[in-house]
Design a protein around this motif. Structure first.
Motif, PDB file in Angstrom:
ATOM      1  N   VAL A 135       0.890  -1.256   0.105  1.00  0.00           N
ATOM      2  CA  VAL A 135      -0.015  -0.089   0.076  1.00  0.00           C
ATOM      3  C   VAL A 135       0.899   1.254   0.005  1.00  0.00           C
ATOM      4  O   VAL A 135       1.758   1.406   0.803  1.00  0.00           O
ATOM      5  CB  VAL A 135      -1.014   0.083   1.297  1.00  0.00           C
ATOM      6  CG1 VAL A 135      -1.842   1.348   1.167  1.00  0.00           C
ATOM      7  CG2 VAL A 135      -1.895  -1.084   1.313  1.00  0.00           C
ATOM      8  N   THR A 136       0.486   2.108  -0.586  1.00  0.00           N
ATOM      9  CA  THR A 136       1.328   3.510  -0.974  1.00  0.00           C
ATOM     10  C   THR A 136       1.271   4.210   0.066  1.00  0.00           C
ATOM     11  O   THR A 136       1.975   4.691   0.907  1.00  0.00           O
ATOM     12  CB  THR A 136       0.964   4.072  -2.092  1.00  0.00           C
ATOM     13  OG1 THR A 136       1.207   3.561  -3.354  1.00  0.00           O
ATOM     14  CG2 THR A 136       1.756   5.457  -2.134  1.00  0.00           C
ATOM     15  N   SER A 137      -0.072   4.471   0.717  1.00  0.00           N
ATOM     16  CA  SER A 137      -0.598   5.399   2.068  1.00  0.00           C
ATOM     17  C   SER A 137      -1.524   4.631   2.639  1.00  0.00           C
ATOM     18  O   SER A 137      -2.572   4.489   2.038  1.00  0.00           O
ATOM     19  CB  SER A 137      -0.471   6.918   1.893  1.00  0.00           C
ATOM     20  OG  SER A 137      -1.095   7.583   2.655  1.00  0.00           O
ATOM     21  N   THR A 138      -1.510   4.655   4.225  1.00  0.00           N
ATOM     22  CA  THR A 138      -2.646   4.055   4.942  1.00  0.00           C
ATOM     23  C   THR A 138      -2.978   5.185   5.720  1.00  0.00           C
ATOM     24  O   THR A 138      -2.489   5.893   6.436  1.00  0.00           O
ATOM     25  CB  THR A 138      -2.294   2.986   5.681  1.00  0.00           C
ATOM     26  OG1 THR A 138      -1.697   1.932   4.902  1.00  0.00           O
ATOM     27  CG2 THR A 138      -3.346   2.351   6.647  1.00  0.00           C
ATOM     28  N   GLY A 227       4.346  10.113   5.273  1.00  0.00           N
ATOM     29  CA  GLY A 227       2.905   9.955   4.966  1.00  0.00           C
ATOM     30  C   GLY A 227       2.487   8.351   4.263  1.00  0.00           C
ATOM     31  O   GLY A 227       1.443   8.471   4.242  1.00  0.00           O
ATOM     32  N   ASN A 228       3.198   7.481   4.753  1.00  0.00           N
ATOM     33  CA  ASN A 228       2.895   6.163   4.345  1.00  0.00           C
ATOM     34  C   ASN A 228       1.968   5.752   5.518  1.00  0.00           C
ATOM     35  O   ASN A 228       0.992   5.156   5.390  1.00  0.00           O
ATOM     36  CB  ASN A 228       3.934   5.263   4.725  1.00  0.00           C
ATOM     37  CG  ASN A 228       3.639   3.727   4.164  1.00  0.00           C
ATOM     38  OD1 ASN A 228       3.449   2.989   5.419  1.00  0.00           O
ATOM     39  ND2 ASN A 228       3.447   3.421   3.215  1.00  0.00           N
ATOM     40  N   TYR A 292      -0.459  12.091  -1.324  1.00  0.00           N
ATOM     41  CA  TYR A 292       0.011  11.059  -0.790  1.00  0.00           C
ATOM     42  C   TYR A 292      -0.204   9.538  -1.395  1.00  0.00           C
ATOM     43  O   TYR A 292       0.533   8.648  -1.049  1.00  0.00           O
ATOM     44  CB  TYR A 292      -0.309  10.833   0.675  1.00  0.00           C
ATOM     45  CG  TYR A 292       0.057  11.982   1.760  1.00  0.00           C
ATOM     46  CD1 TYR A 292       1.228  12.025   2.512  1.00  0.00           C
ATOM     47  CD2 TYR A 292      -0.922  13.107   1.787  1.00  0.00           C
ATOM     48  CE1 TYR A 292       1.676  13.235   2.837  1.00  0.00           C
ATOM     49  CE2 TYR A 292      -0.429  14.421   2.581  1.00  0.00           C
ATOM     50  CZ  TYR A 292       0.824  14.159   3.058  1.00  0.00           C
ATOM     51  OH  TYR A 292       1.105  15.334   3.621  1.00  0.00           O
ATOM     52  N   VAL A 293      -1.236   9.622  -2.281  1.00  0.00           N
ATOM     53  CA  VAL A 293      -1.644   8.562  -2.882  1.00  0.00           C
ATOM     54  C   VAL A 293      -1.275   8.514  -4.467  1.00  0.00           C
ATOM     55  O   VAL A 293      -0.179   8.013  -4.897  1.00  0.00           O
ATOM     56  CB  VAL A 293      -3.181   8.032  -2.740  1.00  0.00           C
ATOM     57  CG1 VAL A 293      -3.362   6.664  -3.422  1.00  0.00           C
ATOM     58  CG2 VAL A 293      -3.486   8.001  -1.316  1.00  0.00           C
ATOM     59  N   TYR A 294      -1.865   9.428  -5.184  1.00  0.00           N
ATOM     60  CA  TYR A 294      -1.950   9.679  -6.654  1.00  0.00           C
ATOM     61  C   TYR A 294      -0.432  10.185  -6.870  1.00  0.00           C
ATOM     62  O   TYR A 294       0.015   9.740  -7.667  1.00  0.00           O
ATOM     63  CB  TYR A 294      -2.820  10.908  -6.891  1.00  0.00           C
ATOM     64  CG  TYR A 294      -2.699  11.287  -8.482  1.00  0.00           C
ATOM     65  CD1 TYR A 294      -3.020  10.129  -9.565  1.00  0.00           C
ATOM     66  CD2 TYR A 294      -2.453  12.305  -9.073  1.00  0.00           C
ATOM     67  CE1 TYR A 294      -3.043  10.755 -11.142  1.00  0.00           C
ATOM     68  CE2 TYR A 294      -2.294  12.852 -10.226  1.00  0.00           C
ATOM     69  CZ  TYR A 294      -2.616  11.844 -11.230  1.00  0.00           C
ATOM     70  OH  TYR A 294      -2.321  12.405 -12.382  1.00  0.00           O
ATOM     71  N   GLN A 295       0.099  11.128  -6.224  1.00  0.00           N
ATOM     72  CA  GLN A 295       1.450  11.602  -6.512  1.00  0.00           C
ATOM     73  C   GLN A 295       2.612  10.596  -6.290  1.00  0.00           C
ATOM     74  O   GLN A 295       3.691  10.880  -6.757  1.00  0.00           O
ATOM     75  CB  GLN A 295       1.576  13.110  -5.762  1.00  0.00           C
ATOM     76  CG  GLN A 295       0.638  14.125  -6.223  1.00  0.00           C
ATOM     77  CD  GLN A 295       0.986  14.641  -7.623  1.00  0.00           C
ATOM     78  OE1 GLN A 295       1.791  14.585  -8.366  1.00  0.00           O
ATOM     79  NE2 GLN A 295      -0.221  15.267  -8.020  1.00  0.00           N
TER      80      GLN A 295
END
Length: 302
Positions: A135-138, A227-228, A292-295
Motif C-alpha cells: 500500500v502506498t499510504s494508509t 505519509g505512508n 500521498y496516494v496519486y502523486q
C-alpha cells in the motif's frame, strides 16, 4: 472525476441523491484511465453508514477512485446482513497478493479493550504488516489510528475519565505539510471515543509528528513515514447527525451519556446540530488522495 463503486451498492443511490459523482463498474470499464485503487477495511458495526460517509469524501476529487471493501474473517458482524457482506466485501486472504494505492482502516467500538484481547487483532496485525509493502499510504481513523500507533510504534492508548464526544476546535501545528494544504489555522472536527493517545509515549517517538491538535481533544492528525502512515484520532467522515444518533443510542442502552460538547445549539438535544467541519473533511480527503496516494503511487505496481 467520479468514485467507482459496485453498481448495486446501497450507498450509490444515497450519494447520487446528494449530487456526488459516482460511476458503476460497467461504465468505468469503458474508460482508458488508471483509477486509484483504494481498499477500505471497515471495522464499524453499522457498515453501510460508514460506507456512505467515506465514499462521499472520496468521491469529491478530480481523481477516479476504484473502491474495494474489506472485512475481518475472524469476527462475525452483528449489525450488517451477511448478504451485504457477501456481495460487497472480501477478506484478506483473497487480496493479500494484490497492491493498493491507498488503504483506509476505520474506527471500531472496541477501544476499552486491550488490543490483544480484540478477537481480530492478529488478523489486523497481518493486514497492517502487509500494508508496509503493498500500500502506498494508509489512513487510520479513530481506533484504527490508535491501533496503528500501537502496532507500528508501540504507542499505547489510555482510558479517559469519560467519553470524549463532540465537535472540537483544532489548531494547525505544521501548515507546510501537504495534508494540511488549504486548511484554516483553526478548524472543527468531531470526536467520539473513550480513549486517548498516551502522550508521554508519543513524545518518545519523534518520527511520529503531530500536525494538528486540540486543547480539549488532544492530538488529532498525526503523520509518519513520509505519509505512508497518517493517523486521525477523530471522525472527519461523520455526518451532521451522527453524534446525535450515538447519543440517542446510548440513552436507549441506559448508559446515561453526557451531551456531545459544542454540538447541539445551546446544548439543546431537541435542536438540529449544525455541520461546521464538512469543508475541511473534504479538503483533508482530497489532499490525502492527491498528495500521498496519486502523486506517490507507481502507475504499474511491480
Amino acid at each position: 472525476m467520479p468514485i467507482r463503486i459496485p453498481k448495486l451498492l446501497p450507498a450509490k443511490e444515497v450519494l447520487e441523491n446528494e449530487n456526488i459523482f459516482v460511476m458503476d463498474n460497467e461504465r468505468a470499464g469503458t474508460q482508458d484511465i488508471r483509477p486509484l485503487n483504494i481498499l477500505i477495511l471497515n471495522l464499524m458495526p453499522e457498515k453501510q453508514r460508514e460506507e456512505a460517509q467515506l465514499l462521499r469524501l472520496l468521491g469529491n476529487t478530480a481523481l477516479q477512485v476504484n473502491v474495494s471493501f474489506l472485512r475481518t474473517a475472524t469476527h462475525q458482524a452483528k449489525h450488517t446482513s451477511q448478504l451485504h457482506l457477501d456481495q460487497f466485501y472480501t477478506v484478506f486472504d483473497k487480496i493479500r497478493e494484490k497492491k493498493f494505492d491507498g488503504l483506509i482502516i476505520t474506527g471500531a467500538p472496541v477501544e476499552k479493550y486491550p488490543f490483544e484481547s480484540v478477537d481480530y487483532w492478529d488478523e489486523l496485525k497481518r493486514i497492517m504488516e502487509w500494508s508496509k509493502t503493498n500500500v502506498t499510504s494508509t489512513l487510520n481513523i479513530c481506533w484504527g489510528a490508535q491501533a496503528a500507533l500501537y502496532y507500528h510504534f508501540g504507542i499505547d492508548k489510555v482510558l479517559l475519565p469519560k467519553k470524549l464526544s463532540g465537535i472540537y476546535r483544532h489548531t494547525v501545528q505544521n501548515p507546510r505539510e501537504k495534508i494540511l494544504r488549504g486548511f484554516d489555522d483553526q478548524f472543527a472536527a468531531p470526536h467520539s471515543r473513550y480513549t486517548d493517545v498516551d502522550r508521554e509515549e508519543l513524545a518518545q517517538h519523534p518520527e511520529v509528528r503531530i500536525l494538528a491538535a486540540s486543547e480539549e481533544a488532544g492530538p488529532f492528525i498525526l503523520y509518519a513515514n513520509k505519509g505512508n502512515q497518517i493517523m486521525v484520532t477523530g471522525h472527519f467522515e461523520y455526518d451532521t447527525e451522527t453524534l446525535a444518533l450515538e447519543y440517542q443510542r446510548d440513552l436507549k442502552k441506559g448508559i446515561a451519556p453526557e451531551l456531545p460538547e459544542h454540538y447541539f445549539p445551546t446544548d439543546d438535544p431537541l435542536r438540529s446540530p449544525v455541520n461546521t467541519w464538512r469543508s475541511h473533511a473534504h479538503l483533508f480527503f482530497s489532499n490525502w488522495l492527491n498528495y500521498y496516494v496519486y502523486q506517490e503511487t507507481p502507475y504499474l505496481w511491480e
